[in-house]
Design an enzyme around this catalytic site. Structure first.
Site, PDB file in Angstrom:
ATOM      1  CE1 TYR A 140       5.179  -2.947 -10.962  1.00 39.48           C
ATOM      2  CE2 TYR A 140       7.084  -3.799  -9.792  1.00 39.48           C
ATOM      3  CZ  TYR A 140       6.134  -2.821  -9.972  1.00 39.48           C
ATOM      4  OH  TYR A 140       6.146  -1.719  -9.168  1.00 39.48           O
ATOM      5  CE  LYS A 189      -7.305   1.573  -2.973  1.00 36.70           C
ATOM      6  NZ  LYS A 189      -7.424   2.602  -1.955  1.00 36.70           N
ATOM      7  CG  ASP A 221      -5.449   4.041   0.378  1.00 35.25           C
ATOM      8  OD1 ASP A 221      -5.450   2.916   0.902  1.00 35.25           O
ATOM      9  OD2 ASP A 221      -6.497   4.606   0.008  1.00 35.25           O
ATOM     10  CG  ASP A 245       8.929  -1.487  -6.848  1.00 35.57           C
ATOM     11  OD1 ASP A 245       9.989  -1.193  -6.286  1.00 35.57           O
ATOM     12  OD2 ASP A 245       8.736  -1.312  -8.066  1.00 35.57           O
ATOM     13  CG  ASP A 249      12.472   2.313  -3.083  1.00 39.86           C
ATOM     14  OD1 ASP A 249      13.024   1.253  -2.738  1.00 39.86           O
ATOM     15  OD2 ASP A 249      12.755   2.909  -4.134  1.00 39.86           O
TER      16      ASP A 249
END
Ligand code: NAD
Length: 359
Positions: A140, A189, A221, A245, A249
Site C-alpha cells: 500500500y 507467502k 491462502d 487487511d 475483516d
C-alpha cells in the site's frame, strides 16, 4: 480522549465510566484530555485533524477513540475534497503518531455463540486470537506507477519491507504472545514472495530470544481457510499490511458481532491508539441503542498495552463476560436467550458495577 462522531460520544462516555470505576478499585487515576478528530473537527476548525490535536495526543500515554465519520450519502462532510473528509483525519493521526502495528482481537464469548456463523462444533472449540497487521509499509505504501510499455499500459506496485520494519512489529507480536497463550503464527507467502522470505528470516532469528513462544509459519491462502476451518488453533497472528487487511475483516465475521471487537494501533514504546473496530453507526446515533462493549474492551486493551495495568484490564474483560449473561444491547439480542435488553448507558453502568463487585 477522542469522542468523534455518530455514536462515538455515547460509547466513549461508557468507556470512561468503566475506566474511572476500575481505576478507583485498583488505585490509580485516569486523566483525560479531550481532543477533536473527524467530522466534529471539520465543524469546529474546517479540517478533520489539527496540529493542536496531534500535539495534545503526543503529550498523553495513550489515545482512546470512539469512532469518526458520518453517513456518506447525507453528511455534508462527504461533499468536501477527499483530503478534508473525516477519514483523512484518521489516516493523518495514525501517521503523525507513528502507529505501525494494528491489533484486532477476535473473541467468541460463550454467551454469544449464536452470533458466530461457523458450525457449532467448530465454534465450541473456542475462538480467541489477535491479528497483528503491519500498518505503514508493504504494497500500500510502495512505489506506484502506470506506464506505457510496448503500446499498452502497465501498472506496478512495489512490495518492500526492511528488516527493521519487520523487527519492530515482530517484537510487539512476541510480547503479545507472552501476555497470552504463547503461540505465534507468521502468515506470509514465502513460497513465492521475496519479502515474505525476509519476514520468515527475521521472525525465525527473533524466536531464539523468546524460547517460551511456540512459533509456526502459514501461507496466507491456507490461513484464510484455517480461520474458518479451525480458528481455535490461533493465538497471535502476525502478518504484513495487505494480508492483514484482508484477514482481519474475515476474522471480524468469524466472531459475528461487530459491536464486540476492540482494536489497538501501537507505536514504538508503549504508546497506542485504542478504538472499536466498528464505525460511527450514524443510523443509531443519539438513540441509546449503541453497544459500548467494543469501546470498553478497547479501554481494557489500553490498560494492558499502554498503561501497564494488566490486573485492571482482566477485571474489565471479566466484567464484560459476566454482564453478557444477564444483559444485552439490541444488536446482541437473540430470540432464544433469557437476557434483558438494555441501552448504551445502562450497559456501561452494568459493566462498571460488575468491575466494582469483583472480589
Ligand atoms: P458502521 O460500523 O458504523 O455500521 C455498520 C452497521 O453496524 C450499522 O447498521 C450500525 O448501526 C451497526 N453498528 C456499528 N457499530 C455498532 C454498535 N457499537 N452497536 C450497535 N450497532 C452497531 O459502518 P458504516 O455504516 O459502514 O460506516 C458509518 C461511518 O463510520 C462511515 O462514515 C465510515 O467511514 C465510518 N467508519 C469509521 C471507522 C473508524 O472510526 N475507525 C471505522 C469504520 C467506519
Amino acid at each position: 480522549m477522542i469522542k468523534g462522531d455518530g455514536i462515538g460520544p455515547e460509547i466513549i462516555e461508557q468507556a470512561v465510566r468503566v475506566l474511572d470505576c476500575t481505576a478507583g478499585k485498583f488505585g490509580f487515576t485516569m486523566n483525560y484530555v479531550p481532543m477533536d478528530l473527524g467530522g466534529c473537527s471539520i465543524d469546529k476548525y474546517g479540517v478533520p485533524l489539527t496540529d493542536d490535536t496531534i500535539a495534545q495526543a503526543k503529550t498523553c500515554d495513550a489515545v482512546l477513540m470512539g469512532s469518526i465519520g458520518g453517513d456518506p450519502k447525507t453528511s455534508p462532510w462527504y461533499r468536501l475534497d477527499p483530503k478534508k473528509r473525516p477519514e483523512a483525519g484518521l489516516l493523518g493521526i495514525r501517521k503523525a503518531l507513528g502507529l505501525f502495528a494494528n491489533l484486532r482481537f477476535s473473541v467468541l464469548y460463550d454467551d454469544l455463540m449464536d452470533a458466530c456463523p461457523l458450525r457449532e462444533d467448530i465454534a465450541r472449540e473456542g475462538i480467541d486470537f489477535v491479528i497483528l497487521r503491519e500498518l505503514t509499509g508493504g504494497l500500500y505504501f510502495g512505489e506506484k506507477k502506470t506506464e506505457t510499455v510496448g503500446g499498452e499500459e502497465v501498472a506496478t506496485d512495489v512490495l518492500s519491507y526492511s528488516e527493521s520494519e519487520i523487527r519492530r512489529i515482530a517484537v510487539k507480536a512476541f510480547d503479545s504472545a507472552m501476555l497470552r497463550r504463547k503461540k505465534l503464527t507468521l502468515v506470509d507467502k514465502a513460497n513465492v514472495l521475496e519479502s515474505s522470505r525476509l519476514w520468515r528470516k527475521v521472525v525465525g532469528e527473533m524466536a531464539k530470544d523468546y524460547p517460551e513462544v511456540d512459533v509456526d509459519y502459514m501461507y496466507v491462502d491456507n490461513a484464510a481457510m484455517q480461520l474458518v476451518r479451525r480458528p481455535s488453533q490461533f493465538d497471535v497472528v502476525l502478518t504484513e499490511n495487505m494480508f492483514g487487511d484482508i484477514l482481519s475483516d474475515e476474522a471480524s465475521m468469524v466472531v459475528g458481532s461487530i459491536g464486540m471487537q476492540p482494536s489497538a494501533s501501537l507505536a514504538e514504546g508503549s504508546f497506542g491508539l485504542y478504538e472499536p473496530s466498528h464505525g460511527s453507526a450514524p443510523d443509531i446515533a443519539g438513540q441509546d441503542r449503541a453497544n459500548p462493549l467494543a469501546t470498553i474492551l478497547s479501554a481494557a486493551c489500553m490498560l494492558r498495552y499502554s498503561l501497564g495495568e494488566e490486573e485492571a484490564a482482566c477485571a474489565v474483560e471479566r466484567a464484560v463476560m459476566d454482564v453478557l449473561k444477564l444483559f444485552r444491547t439490541p444488536d446482541l439480542k437473540s430470540e432464544n436467550d433469557n437476557t434483558a435488553v438494555v441501552g448504551t448507558a445502562r450497559m456501561g453502568e452494568c459493566v462498571a458495577e460488575a468491575v466494582r463487585n469483583q472480589k
